[in-house]
Design a protein around this motif. Structure first.
Motif, PDB file in Angstrom:
ATOM      1  N   LEU A 106       5.942  -9.898  -4.846  1.00 52.42           N
ATOM      2  CA  LEU A 106       5.445 -11.264  -4.687  1.00 52.42           C
ATOM      3  C   LEU A 106       5.416 -12.019  -6.015  1.00 52.42           C
ATOM      4  CD1 LEU A 106       2.478 -10.525  -2.247  1.00 52.42           C
ATOM      5  CD2 LEU A 106       4.783 -11.315  -1.676  1.00 52.42           C
ATOM      6  N   MET A 107       5.620 -13.326  -5.948  1.00 49.61           N
ATOM      7  CA  MET A 107       5.578 -14.174  -7.144  1.00 49.61           C
ATOM      8  C   MET A 107       4.228 -14.069  -7.841  1.00 49.61           C
ATOM      9  SD  MET A 107       8.558 -15.594  -7.543  1.00 49.61           S
ATOM     10  CE  MET A 107       8.193 -16.856  -8.773  1.00 49.61           C
ATOM     11  N   GLU A 108       3.168 -13.939  -7.048  1.00 52.37           N
ATOM     12  CA  GLU A 108       1.808 -13.910  -7.619  1.00 52.37           C
ATOM     13  C   GLU A 108       1.553 -12.685  -8.491  1.00 52.37           C
ATOM     14  OE1 GLU A 108      -0.694 -12.315  -3.789  1.00 52.37           O
ATOM     15  OE2 GLU A 108       0.554 -14.095  -3.575  1.00 52.37           O
ATOM     16  N   TYR A 109       2.421 -11.672  -8.403  1.00 52.95           N
ATOM     17  CA  TYR A 109       2.258 -10.470  -9.224  1.00 52.95           C
ATOM     18  C   TYR A 109       2.784 -10.656 -10.647  1.00 52.95           C
ATOM     19  CZ  TYR A 109       1.462  -7.879  -4.815  1.00 52.95           C
ATOM     20  OH  TYR A 109       0.997  -7.420  -3.613  1.00 52.95           O
ATOM     21  N   LEU A 110       3.685 -11.612 -10.852  1.00 48.82           N
ATOM     22  CA  LEU A 110       4.342 -11.765 -12.160  1.00 48.82           C
ATOM     23  C   LEU A 110       3.363 -11.793 -13.336  1.00 48.82           C
ATOM     24  CD1 LEU A 110       7.302 -14.231 -11.459  1.00 48.82           C
ATOM     25  CD2 LEU A 110       7.436 -11.818 -12.074  1.00 48.82           C
ATOM     26  N   PRO A 111       2.295 -12.611 -13.303  1.00 45.24           N
ATOM     27  CA  PRO A 111       1.399 -12.628 -14.469  1.00 45.24           C
ATOM     28  C   PRO A 111       0.531 -11.374 -14.611  1.00 45.24           C
ATOM     29  CG  PRO A 111       0.636 -14.181 -12.792  1.00 45.24           C
ATOM     30  CD  PRO A 111       1.940 -13.619 -12.313  1.00 45.24           C
ATOM     31  N   LEU A 112       0.549 -10.502 -13.606  1.00 44.22           N
ATOM     32  CA  LEU A 112      -0.295  -9.305 -13.633  1.00 44.22           C
ATOM     33  C   LEU A 112       0.400  -8.096 -14.257  1.00 44.22           C
ATOM     34  CD1 LEU A 112      -1.772  -9.551 -10.003  1.00 44.22           C
ATOM     35  CD2 LEU A 112      -2.770 -10.417 -12.137  1.00 44.22           C
ATOM     36  N   ALA A 178       4.195   2.959   5.182  1.00 43.96           N
ATOM     37  CA  ALA A 178       2.952   2.263   4.838  1.00 43.96           C
ATOM     38  C   ALA A 178       2.075   3.150   3.968  1.00 43.96           C
ATOM     39  CB  ALA A 178       2.200   1.859   6.100  1.00 43.96           C
ATOM     40  N   HIS A 179       1.187   2.505   3.230  1.00 41.96           N
ATOM     41  CA  HIS A 179       0.195   3.191   2.420  1.00 41.96           C
ATOM     42  C   HIS A 179      -0.865   3.768   3.358  1.00 41.96           C
ATOM     43  CE1 HIS A 179      -1.034   3.993  -1.653  1.00 41.96           C
ATOM     44  NE2 HIS A 179      -2.258   3.595  -1.412  1.00 41.96           N
ATOM     45  N   ASP A 180      -1.527   4.852   2.991  1.00 42.22           N
ATOM     46  CA  ASP A 180      -2.504   5.502   3.857  1.00 42.22           C
ATOM     47  C   ASP A 180      -3.481   4.505   4.459  1.00 42.22           C
ATOM     48  OD1 ASP A 180      -1.428   7.976   3.356  1.00 42.22           O
ATOM     49  OD2 ASP A 180      -2.822   8.479   1.745  1.00 42.22           O
ATOM     50  N   GLY A 181      -3.561   4.507   5.810  1.00 42.93           N
ATOM     51  CA  GLY A 181      -4.532   3.685   6.513  1.00 42.93           C
ATOM     52  C   GLY A 181      -4.215   2.201   6.558  1.00 42.93           C
ATOM     53  N   HIS A 182      -3.026   1.782   6.145  1.00 38.82           N
ATOM     54  CA  HIS A 182      -2.650   0.368   6.143  1.00 38.82           C
ATOM     55  C   HIS A 182      -1.298   0.186   6.829  1.00 38.82           C
ATOM     56  CE1 HIS A 182      -5.431   0.794   2.714  1.00 38.82           C
ATOM     57  NE2 HIS A 182      -5.803  -0.427   3.023  1.00 38.82           N
ATOM     58  N   VAL A 183      -1.068  -1.018   7.359  1.00 41.03           N
ATOM     59  CA  VAL A 183       0.245  -1.292   7.947  1.00 41.03           C
ATOM     60  C   VAL A 183       1.197  -1.843   6.903  1.00 41.03           C
ATOM     61  CG1 VAL A 183      -0.642  -1.624  10.282  1.00 41.03           C
ATOM     62  CG2 VAL A 183      -0.395  -3.607   8.770  1.00 41.03           C
ATOM     63  N   THR A 184       0.657  -2.329   5.792  1.00 41.40           N
ATOM     64  CA  THR A 184       1.476  -2.795   4.674  1.00 41.40           C
ATOM     65  C   THR A 184       0.889  -2.229   3.389  1.00 41.40           C
ATOM     66  OG1 THR A 184       0.141  -4.816   4.512  1.00 41.40           O
ATOM     67  CG2 THR A 184       2.180  -4.959   5.805  1.00 41.40           C
ATOM     68  N   MET A 185       1.591  -2.416   2.297  1.00 41.58           N
ATOM     69  CA  MET A 185       1.134  -1.932   0.980  1.00 41.58           C
ATOM     70  C   MET A 185      -0.068  -2.759   0.546  1.00 41.58           C
ATOM     71  SD  MET A 185       2.044   0.215  -1.414  1.00 41.58           S
ATOM     72  CE  MET A 185       1.578   0.550  -3.096  1.00 41.58           C
ATOM     73  N   ASP A 186      -1.068  -2.089  -0.058  1.00 42.03           N
ATOM     74  CA  ASP A 186      -2.177  -2.831  -0.677  1.00 42.03           C
ATOM     75  C   ASP A 186      -1.647  -3.787  -1.715  1.00 42.03           C
ATOM     76  OD1 ASP A 186      -4.390  -1.866   0.664  1.00 42.03           O
ATOM     77  OD2 ASP A 186      -4.790  -0.264  -0.758  1.00 42.03           O
ATOM     78  N   ALA A 187      -2.303  -4.921  -1.872  1.00 37.26           N
ATOM     79  CA  ALA A 187      -1.897  -5.897  -2.873  1.00 37.26           C
ATOM     80  C   ALA A 187      -2.064  -5.322  -4.293  1.00 37.26           C
ATOM     81  CB  ALA A 187      -2.694  -7.177  -2.729  1.00 37.26           C
ATOM     82  N   PHE A 188      -1.139  -5.680  -5.179  1.00 38.24           N
ATOM     83  CA  PHE A 188      -1.267  -5.301  -6.589  1.00 38.24           C
ATOM     84  C   PHE A 188      -2.250  -6.277  -7.234  1.00 38.24           C
ATOM     85  CE2 PHE A 188       0.503  -5.763 -11.022  1.00 38.24           C
ATOM     86  CZ  PHE A 188       0.041  -4.529 -11.468  1.00 38.24           C
ATOM     87  N   ARG A 189      -3.281  -5.737  -7.887  1.00 37.74           N
ATOM     88  CA  ARG A 189      -4.325  -6.576  -8.479  1.00 37.74           C
ATOM     89  C   ARG A 189      -4.342  -6.500 -10.001  1.00 37.74           C
ATOM     90  NH1 ARG A 189      -5.983  -5.453  -3.445  1.00 37.74           N
ATOM     91  NH2 ARG A 189      -7.125  -7.058  -2.314  1.00 37.74           N
ATOM     92  N   GLY A 190      -3.303  -5.952 -10.576  1.00 44.82           N
ATOM     93  CA  GLY A 190      -3.243  -5.824 -12.022  1.00 44.82           C
ATOM     94  C   GLY A 190      -3.552  -4.420 -12.452  1.00 44.82           C
ATOM     95  N   ASN A 191      -3.461  -4.180 -13.742  1.00 42.29           N
ATOM     96  CA  ASN A 191      -3.578  -2.825 -14.280  1.00 42.29           C
ATOM     97  C   ASN A 191      -5.006  -2.386 -14.553  1.00 42.29           C
ATOM     98  OD1 ASN A 191      -0.714  -1.989 -14.496  1.00 42.29           O
ATOM     99  ND2 ASN A 191      -0.618  -3.934 -15.567  1.00 42.29           N
ATOM    100  N   ALA A 192      -5.958  -3.304 -14.470  1.00 35.94           N
ATOM    101  CA  ALA A 192      -7.354  -2.927 -14.716  1.00 35.94           C
ATOM    102  C   ALA A 192      -8.001  -2.383 -13.450  1.00 35.94           C
ATOM    103  CB  ALA A 192      -8.133  -4.142 -15.230  1.00 35.94           C
ATOM    104  N   HIS A 193      -7.320  -2.512 -12.300  1.00 36.60           N
ATOM    105  CA  HIS A 193      -7.922  -2.128 -11.017  1.00 36.60           C
ATOM    106  C   HIS A 193      -7.378  -0.806 -10.532  1.00 36.60           C
ATOM    107  CE1 HIS A 193      -9.792  -6.051 -10.566  1.00 36.60           C
ATOM    108  NE2 HIS A 193      -8.678  -6.535 -11.058  1.00 36.60           N
TER     109      HIS A 193
END
Length: 193
Positions: A106-112, A178-193
């Motif tokens: 996703l585009m929103e991941y670029l700054p992360l 899919a990631h465990d327990g999800h129908v899609t991949m969890d969102a990437f929230r940056g490297n601090a998470h």
């Protein structure tokens, strides 16, 4: 190689693509093709094409419902067999994507991204990639990015052929959808998470 193989695939699969498009149209209505802006080579945006797999269902505030609620039974089948990705062959013909490369996120991941993770954009994104044949969405984000960087650092025709061959096996076995327990991949929230 990308242009030749994508052209042949579109030609051979065109009746099948028409059947999928008709099924999506009957089950989900219009549009049949999902379009989304994604970062490509050097992070430049392009429009990604996929078969639509989810309803546009929203809550009373107009916010989209969770993916698990919006994903249809047809969408599950298309995703399990990676058939929703077939319209990306048009992206390959347009030069936006390659058959093999890091998946366009996703585009929103670029700054992360860290500086190292940003290197995944040094090559065109792919329909399949090293991360996809080594765990796909079952991988944690750091592992997925490490595999993407491995691909960038070891780019070769031999590696691409190996990935393409392994992709068929993974699609048949429907691994890592899919990631465990999800129908899609969890969102990437940056490297601090």
């Amino acid at each position: 190689m990308d242009i030749v193989l994508a052209s042949l695939a579109l030609l051979v699969l065109s009746p099948f693509l028409l059947l999928i498009a008709a099924a999506v149209r009957l089950r989900l209505g219009s549009p049949v093709i999902f379009r989304q802006t994604r970062p490509g080579l050097d992070g430049k945006p392009f429009t990604l094409f996929k078969f639509r797999t989810m309803r546009n269902a929203a809550d009373c505030d107009g916010d989209l419902l969770p993916d698990a609620v919006r994903l249809t039974s047809l969408g599950r089948v298309l995703r399990a067999a990676s058939l929703d990705e077939l319209p990306e062959l048009a992206n390959v013909l347009r030069g936006d994507m390659s058959l093999v490369g890091p998946r366009p996120l996703l585009m929103e991941y670029l700054p992360l991204y860290s500086t190292e993770q940003r290197r995944r954009h040094a090559v065109r994104p792919g329909i399949t990639g090293w991360a996809q044949v080594n765990g796909r969405n079952a991988l944690a984000w750091p592992d997925k990015f490490a595999l993407d960087i491995y691909y960038v650092d070891h780019l070769s025709l031999l590696l691409d052929c190996r990935i393409l061959l392994r992709t068929f096996g993974h699609v048949v076995r429907q691994e890592g959808i899919a990631h465990d327990g999800h129908v899609t991949m969890d969102a990437f929230r940056g490297n601090a998470h």
